[in-house]
Motif scaffolding. Sequence first.
Motif, PDB file in Angstrom:
ATOM      1  N   LEU A  73       0.939  -1.190   0.008  1.00 11.94           N
ATOM      2  CA  LEU A  73       0.010   0.111  -0.003  1.00 11.94           C
ATOM      3  C   LEU A  73       0.858   1.033   0.108  1.00 11.94           C
ATOM      4  O   LEU A  73       1.782   1.296   0.931  1.00 11.94           O
ATOM      5  CB  LEU A  73      -1.050   0.167   1.231  1.00 11.94           C
ATOM      6  CG  LEU A  73      -1.675   1.333   1.470  1.00 11.94           C
ATOM      7  CD1 LEU A  73      -2.762   1.468   0.476  1.00 11.94           C
ATOM      8  CD2 LEU A  73      -2.515   1.241   2.787  1.00 11.94           C
ATOM      9  N   HIS A  74       0.568   2.174  -1.030  1.00  7.15           N
ATOM     10  CA  HIS A  74       1.569   3.217  -0.970  1.00  7.15           C
ATOM     11  C   HIS A  74       0.616   4.354  -1.346  1.00  7.15           C
ATOM     12  O   HIS A  74      -0.356   4.567  -1.957  1.00  7.15           O
ATOM     13  CB  HIS A  74       2.787   3.335  -1.662  1.00  7.15           C
ATOM     14  CG  HIS A  74       2.297   2.919  -3.172  1.00  7.15           C
ATOM     15  ND1 HIS A  74       2.294   1.601  -3.708  1.00  7.15           N
ATOM     16  CD2 HIS A  74       2.492   3.481  -4.287  1.00  7.15           C
ATOM     17  CE1 HIS A  74       2.159   1.537  -4.955  1.00  7.15           C
ATOM     18  NE2 HIS A  74       2.236   2.880  -5.303  1.00  7.15           N
ATOM     19  N   LEU A  75       1.005   5.765  -0.896  1.00  6.14           N
ATOM     20  CA  LEU A  75       0.742   6.930  -1.463  1.00  6.14           C
ATOM     21  C   LEU A  75       1.141   7.333  -2.667  1.00  6.14           C
ATOM     22  O   LEU A  75       2.366   7.199  -2.969  1.00  6.14           O
ATOM     23  CB  LEU A  75       0.817   8.076  -0.392  1.00  6.14           C
ATOM     24  CG  LEU A  75       0.441   7.591   1.083  1.00  6.14           C
ATOM     25  CD1 LEU A  75       0.565   8.850   1.953  1.00  6.14           C
ATOM     26  CD2 LEU A  75      -1.108   7.360   0.979  1.00  6.14           C
ATOM     27  N   THR A  76       0.504   8.251  -3.667  1.00  5.32           N
ATOM     28  CA  THR A  76       0.865   8.418  -4.857  1.00  5.32           C
ATOM     29  C   THR A  76       0.531   9.777  -5.321  1.00  5.32           C
ATOM     30  O   THR A  76       0.818  10.092  -6.395  1.00  5.32           O
ATOM     31  CB  THR A  76      -0.001   7.630  -5.867  1.00  5.32           C
ATOM     32  OG1 THR A  76      -1.316   7.846  -5.783  1.00  5.32           O
ATOM     33  CG2 THR A  76       0.309   6.109  -6.038  1.00  5.32           C
ATOM     34  N   GLY A  77       0.327  10.731  -4.148  1.00  4.25           N
ATOM     35  CA  GLY A  77       0.163  12.202  -4.638  1.00  4.25           C
ATOM     36  C   GLY A  77       1.331  12.833  -5.139  1.00  4.25           C
ATOM     37  O   GLY A  77       1.583  12.928  -6.210  1.00  4.25           O
ATOM     38  N   SER A  78       2.218  13.160  -4.098  1.00  3.21           N
ATOM     39  CA  SER A  78       3.378  13.722  -4.345  1.00  3.21           C
ATOM     40  C   SER A  78       4.460  12.893  -4.407  1.00  3.21           C
ATOM     41  O   SER A  78       5.223  12.686  -3.100  1.00  3.21           O
ATOM     42  CB  SER A  78       3.716  14.913  -3.516  1.00  3.21           C
ATOM     43  OG  SER A  78       2.663  16.085  -3.622  1.00  3.21           O
ATOM     44  N   GLY A  79       5.109  12.045  -5.424  1.00 13.58           N
ATOM     45  CA  GLY A  79       5.995  11.308  -5.331  1.00 13.58           C
ATOM     46  C   GLY A  79       5.404   9.783  -4.669  1.00 13.58           C
ATOM     47  O   GLY A  79       3.954   9.907  -4.969  1.00 13.58           O
ATOM     48  N   THR A  80       6.044   9.006  -4.205  1.00 11.10           N
ATOM     49  CA  THR A  80       5.535   7.538  -3.780  1.00 11.10           C
ATOM     50  C   THR A  80       5.977   7.530  -2.679  1.00 11.10           C
ATOM     51  O   THR A  80       7.113   7.359  -2.265  1.00 11.10           O
ATOM     52  CB  THR A  80       5.582   6.464  -4.862  1.00 11.10           C
ATOM     53  OG1 THR A  80       5.222   6.754  -6.178  1.00 11.10           O
ATOM     54  CG2 THR A  80       5.392   5.247  -4.092  1.00 11.10           C
ATOM     55  N   SER A  81       5.063   7.040  -1.400  1.00 14.99           N
ATOM     56  CA  SER A  81       5.725   6.682  -0.236  1.00 14.99           C
ATOM     57  C   SER A  81       4.705   5.688   0.405  1.00 14.99           C
ATOM     58  O   SER A  81       3.469   5.542   0.244  1.00 14.99           O
ATOM     59  CB  SER A  81       5.136   8.171   0.879  1.00 14.99           C
ATOM     60  OG  SER A  81       3.985   8.437   0.708  1.00 14.99           O
ATOM     61  N   ALA A  82       5.454   4.674   0.991  1.00 15.84           N
ATOM     62  CA  ALA A  82       4.925   3.477   1.565  1.00 15.84           C
ATOM     63  C   ALA A  82       4.269   3.627   2.809  1.00 15.84           C
ATOM     64  O   ALA A  82       4.447   4.619   3.674  1.00 15.84           O
ATOM     65  CB  ALA A  82       6.068   2.417   1.671  1.00 15.84           C
ATOM     66  N   VAL A  83       2.981   3.038   2.944  1.00 22.68           N
ATOM     67  CA  VAL A  83       2.237   2.947   4.182  1.00 22.68           C
ATOM     68  C   VAL A  83       2.621   1.553   4.855  1.00 22.68           C
ATOM     69  O   VAL A  83       2.127   0.621   3.968  1.00 22.68           O
ATOM     70  CB  VAL A  83       0.811   3.204   3.844  1.00 22.68           C
ATOM     71  CG1 VAL A  83       0.013   3.212   5.293  1.00 22.68           C
ATOM     72  CG2 VAL A  83       0.588   4.458   2.865  1.00 22.68           C
ATOM     73  N   THR A  84       3.192   1.509   5.909  1.00 20.93           N
ATOM     74  CA  THR A  84       3.597   0.084   6.361  1.00 20.93           C
ATOM     75  C   THR A  84       2.474  -0.537   7.267  1.00 20.93           C
ATOM     76  O   THR A  84       1.984   0.245   8.430  1.00 20.93           O
ATOM     77  CB  THR A  84       4.795   0.452   7.213  1.00 20.93           C
ATOM     78  OG1 THR A  84       5.928   1.002   6.537  1.00 20.93           O
ATOM     79  CG2 THR A  84       5.462  -0.995   7.865  1.00 20.93           C
ATOM     80  N   MET A  85       2.286  -1.665   7.223  1.00 19.37           N
ATOM     81  CA  MET A  85       1.565  -2.430   8.103  1.00 19.37           C
ATOM     82  C   MET A  85       1.819  -2.585   9.437  1.00 19.37           C
ATOM     83  O   MET A  85       3.143  -2.915   9.794  1.00 19.37           O
ATOM     84  CB  MET A  85       0.934  -3.775   7.642  1.00 19.37           C
ATOM     85  CG  MET A  85      -0.101  -4.492   8.284  1.00 19.37           C
ATOM     86  SD  MET A  85      -0.274  -6.117   7.642  1.00 19.37           S
ATOM     87  CE  MET A  85      -1.617  -6.779   9.127  1.00 19.37           C
ATOM     88  N   THR A  86       1.040  -2.381  10.636  1.00 18.53           N
ATOM     89  CA  THR A  86       1.307  -2.661  11.915  1.00 18.53           C
ATOM     90  C   THR A  86       0.453  -3.220  12.825  1.00 18.53           C
ATOM     91  O   THR A  86      -0.657  -3.537  12.106  1.00 18.53           O
ATOM     92  CB  THR A  86       1.630  -1.209  12.748  1.00 18.53           C
ATOM     93  OG1 THR A  86       2.365  -1.442  13.998  1.00 18.53           O
ATOM     94  CG2 THR A  86       0.237  -0.446  12.828  1.00 18.53           C
TER      95      THR A  86
END
Length: 209
Positions: A73-86
Amino acid sequence: MAITNYTNLQTTIADFLNRDDLTAVIPTFIQLAEAQINREIRHWQMETRASGQQSAGDQYMQIPNDWLETIRLHLTGSGTSAVTMTSRAAMADIRAKNEDISNVAPYYYTHADGQFELYPTPVEDTDFELLYYQKIPDLATNSTNWLLTDAPDVYLYGSLIHSAPYLAEDARVAVWAQMYSAAVQNVNSASEKARYSGSGMTLKVRGLG
């Protein structure tokens, strides 16, 4: 008979059992097999992507109806950043200690009530992409699918496993289970081999001079 669709799969199951009085219950055998198959097979053809936008202030993200397991799962707005499961416990602890952080995009998620809980809660509309394993399309609705085409033995022996308790033929469970397990292992192995089929030797070219 070649097994190419839902109808002739049912016919083949009846033939293997040498029974012509199971028309009403064979679909149930297949349905039970499909539930087991979705738990045990992970193949590259099950991978799919879903993209969307999470509204500002919405802490919970909907999961696709055909979702089985998250790959990324990652964000795609300004660049790409991962969302990590916890874990749910860790998420609760983070929220208890920090509440929500302003002006920071979500970077954790956990499972909660059939949804993804995000932290921090988005403060603005946030674009995302989910890469996940989807359920294999069921045969009662779709008549055929990629797995029935590539590995009809998975469906056949999986369905036969679930016929044995109904028919009180427990002695045959071991036979069907062995054939089914081998077929599933071959499908999963073929997928892994396909993933790395292009990562062999690298050609090195010497420079001139």
